[in-house]
Design a protein around this motif. Structure first.
Motif, mmCIF file in Angstrom:
data_model
loop_
_atom_site.group_PDB
_atom_site.id
_atom_site.type_symbol
_atom_site.label_atom_id
_atom_site.label_comp_id
_atom_site.label_asym_id
_atom_site.label_seq_id
_atom_site.Cartn_x
_atom_site.Cartn_y
_atom_site.Cartn_z
ATOM 1 N N ALA A 93 -5.148 -24.458 -3.577
ATOM 2 C CA ALA A 93 -5.483 -24.875 -2.236
ATOM 3 C C ALA A 93 -5.627 -26.326 -1.811
ATOM 4 O O ALA A 93 -5.098 -26.820 -0.633
ATOM 5 C CB ALA A 93 -6.897 -24.125 -2.112
ATOM 6 N N THR A 125 -2.039 -27.627 -1.307
ATOM 7 C CA THR A 125 -1.549 -27.311 0.062
ATOM 8 C C THR A 125 -1.998 -28.339 1.138
ATOM 9 O O THR A 125 -1.274 -28.704 1.996
ATOM 10 C CB THR A 125 -2.370 -25.960 0.486
ATOM 11 N N SER A 126 -3.536 -28.937 0.852
ATOM 12 C CA SER A 126 -3.798 -29.907 1.897
ATOM 13 C C SER A 126 -3.090 -31.231 1.564
ATOM 14 O O SER A 126 -2.792 -31.811 2.854
ATOM 15 C CB SER A 126 -5.302 -30.245 1.564
ATOM 16 N N ALA A 147 -3.825 -18.844 -2.336
ATOM 17 C CA ALA A 147 -5.329 -19.147 -1.959
ATOM 18 C C ALA A 147 -6.201 -17.981 -1.969
ATOM 19 O O ALA A 147 -7.253 -17.937 -1.242
ATOM 20 C CB ALA A 147 -5.190 -19.847 -0.499
ATOM 21 N N THR A 200 0.517 -30.623 3.358
ATOM 22 C CA THR A 200 0.299 -30.709 4.861
ATOM 23 C C THR A 200 0.105 -32.236 5.318
ATOM 24 O O THR A 200 0.966 -32.331 6.139
ATOM 25 C CB THR A 200 -0.808 -29.951 5.090
ATOM 26 N N SER A 238 -8.684 -26.146 6.522
ATOM 27 C CA SER A 238 -8.803 -24.629 6.171
ATOM 28 C C SER A 238 -8.540 -24.803 4.602
ATOM 29 O O SER A 238 -9.455 -24.502 3.804
ATOM 30 C CB SER A 238 -7.839 -23.854 6.637
ATOM 31 N N SER A 239 -7.584 -25.369 3.987
ATOM 32 C CA SER A 239 -7.282 -25.747 2.796
ATOM 33 C C SER A 239 -8.403 -26.262 1.883
ATOM 34 O O SER A 239 -8.494 -26.032 0.771
ATOM 35 C CB SER A 239 -5.858 -26.497 2.429
ATOM 36 N N SER A 297 1.284 -20.606 -0.298
ATOM 37 C CA SER A 297 -0.230 -21.066 -0.244
ATOM 38 C C SER A 297 -1.103 -19.947 0.147
ATOM 39 O O SER A 297 -2.501 -19.845 -0.182
ATOM 40 C CB SER A 297 -0.298 -22.206 0.962
ATOM 41 N N GLN A 298 -0.660 -18.907 0.760
ATOM 42 C CA GLN A 298 -1.641 -17.825 1.378
ATOM 43 C C GLN A 298 -2.071 -16.915 0.067
ATOM 44 O O GLN A 298 -3.116 -16.756 -0.115
ATOM 45 C CB GLN A 298 -0.898 -17.125 2.209
ATOM 46 N N ILE A 326 -5.041 -21.584 6.916
ATOM 47 C CA ILE A 326 -4.113 -20.888 6.044
ATOM 48 C C ILE A 326 -3.875 -19.651 6.415
ATOM 49 O O ILE A 326 -2.609 -19.039 6.059
ATOM 50 C CB ILE A 326 -4.630 -21.116 4.704
ATOM 51 N N THR A 369 -11.347 -23.873 1.882
ATOM 52 C CA THR A 369 -10.853 -22.912 0.895
ATOM 53 C C THR A 369 -11.167 -23.227 -0.418
ATOM 54 O O THR A 369 -11.790 -22.521 -1.114
ATOM 55 C CB THR A 369 -9.577 -22.289 1.441
ATOM 56 N N TYR A 404 -10.776 -19.696 5.629
ATOM 57 C CA TYR A 404 -9.272 -19.220 5.186
ATOM 58 C C TYR A 404 -8.640 -19.069 6.362
ATOM 59 O O TYR A 404 -7.584 -19.257 6.675
ATOM 60 C CB TYR A 404 -9.242 -18.055 4.088
#
Length: 474
Positions: A445, A448-449, A283, A452, A340-341, A279-280, A386, A344, A382
């Motif tokens: 991104a 990723t949300s 993103a 999570t 954050s995701s 994810s890093q 993340i 971002t 970000y």
């Protein structure tokens, strides 16, 4: 008479509570002190990652004491990444055989030698060799340091301690960006060597992780180590929990790669960590850090110079890292990751739409402030989630038995993901336009949300045993 007894009992109870708070406070201070000592290594890590940015212009200039072509200079970063990958099997053995603490000390010694080698290098090949070994040292540090801090920290400040280290890494990157163009070539190497030498001296007097000591059956040393990290407070209950966790880990089939896939909760831990690792870069972390000036130049903004925007970008990331460290144990890992995701993704899709409209021929001169604002907001949203939380979760979600292997795999996947995201960005940009990769990374991104929300458990304020219980579905 009965009332006097009650008053006396209440008074004694208050005194005991105050004494407990004092002891907990003392232990907390020592743990945070330890994280700052480890943070000296993190500062030099940040300097190592950012070193090529100010040094490539110098080494390719006429003033350079060691003349390089641009192609030769670009290989310096590649050799460090090769060193990181080469060190993966070494690291996984080191943290379990010589311990987390000794692995950190060994990595510091390697890195001091590398910085000295860079200072006195008289040939390009010598710098390549130093950068390769620096990758080896950085990999060992990147795995051992979070593991060590995750195992010595009290459950209520585990996120803070990991956050301190990675905040100091941002300090190192910002430091090299500022000092690199202003001071002689050898000065950053001297600063890094002094910081690492200081850590070696201070770290020599710190105890090993209680988890590692229990793993090698040194029960009394493990108890003494835990006592040092908790001050004078009663550690019996926590120590029993750690022992119980270690015994539960020993019932697993093995500590090999096979165990990660054979045991259900290990597989779940690995999947969570690998998704967060990917994810890093997906993103846009490396893309923003390495191509910020190109992105802003493509926007043709007249509101701020790219140099000023780059400095502000770095400062905002540092502030965001500090904020994340302070609130991760209060608001939780999931909240920061989800917020954050999504944020971002909004920043990235804003950039994508702007560049798409610009490529379509629309006049956006009056809106050229949008990409600058998007990039600066990205730096904050970000980094607060993340950019910081995955390493906290990685340090606490694996069982002790597979933690070394799991975190090493995590580091390797992150490096591969970083290379893949950069190559994808360059290929899509040159073929379809710069807006296309930003659309793609927006989707990453947002995925990723969702991941999570549905699949990552909240680990805030939980012991290692409680985290494993959740992963097992018990």
């Amino acid at each position: 008479m009965e009332n006097d007894k009650k008053r006396k009992s209440w008074s004694e109870l208050m005194m005991e509570n105050k004494e407990t708070e004092k002891n907990v406070s003392h232990g907390t201070i020592f743990q945070i002190y330890t994280s700052f000592i480890v943070g000296l290594l993190a500062i030099t890590d940040g300097m190592a990652y950012g070193w090529t940015s100010p040094m490539i212009p110098y080494l390719t200039s006429d003033e350079s004491h060691l003349k390089m072509s641009l192609h030769e200079a670009e290989w310096m970063e590649t050799w460090m990444m090769i060193g990181v990958i080469f060190a993966l099997p070494i690291t996984v053995q080191a943290v379990d055989r010589i311990g987390r603490r000794n692995t950190i000390l060994f990595s510091c010694i390697i890195l001091v030698a590398c910085w000295i080698g860079i200072t006195i290098a008289s040939r390009v090949e010598y710098i390549y060799a130093a950068r390769f070994l620096k990758g080896v040292g950085l990999n060992m540090a990147y795995v051992a340091a979070p593991m060590y801090l995750g195992e010595i920290a009290h459950k209520n400040i585990r996120g803070l301690m990991s956050g301190i280290v990675f905040t100091l890494m941002m300090v190192g990157t910002l430091l090299i960006y500022i000092l690199g163009p202003l001071v002689p070539y050898y000065v950053p190497s001297i600063i890094a060597s002094v910081l690492l030498s200081t850590q070696v001296f201070a770290f020599f007097f710190l105890p090993e992780s209680p988890y590692y000591l229990l793993n090698i059956k040194k029960y009394e040393e493990a108890k003494n180590a835990l006592q040092r990290f908790r001050g004078n407070s009663d550690i019996e209950e926590e120590f029993e929990e750690i022992v119980k966790t270690m015994e539960s880990d020993k019932q697993e089939k093995s500590s090999s790669l096979k165990a990660i896939f054979q045991v259900k909760h290990n597989r779940k831990s690995l999947i969570i960590v690998l998704v967060l690792d990917l994810s890093q870069p997906f993103a846009c972390q490396e893309i923003m850090l390495m191509n910020l000036h190109e992105i802003l130049n493509s926007a043709q903004s007249t509101y701020m110079s790219t140099t000023s925007a780059g400095i502000i970008f770095g400062c905002i990331m540092l502030v965001s890292a500090i904020v994340s460290s302070l609130i991760v144990d209060r608001f939780g890992r999931k909240f920061l990751l989800i917020t954050s995701s999504i944020s971002t993704g909004i920043c990235l899709v804003t950039l994508a739409i702007y560049f798409h409209m610009k490529r379509s021929g629309h006049n956006l001169d009056s809106l050229s402030w949008i990409p600058i604002v998007s990039v600066l907001v990205y730096a904050f949203v970000y980094k607060i989630g993340i950019g910081m939380v995955p390493i906290v979760i990685t340090s606490e979600i694996f069982t002790t038995k597979i933690k070394a292997l799991g975190m090493t795999i995590s580091d390797g996947v992150y490096v591969v993901g970083s290379i893949a995201s950069l190559q994808m960005f360059f290929a899509l940009k040159s073929t379809f336009g710069i807006h296309v990769p930003f659309y793609l990374f927006t989707c990453c991104a947002l995925v990723t949300s969702l991941f999570t929300i549905f699949l990552i458990p909240e680990t805030k304020g939980k012991t290692m045993e409680e985290i494993q219980t959740i992963l097992k579905g018990e």
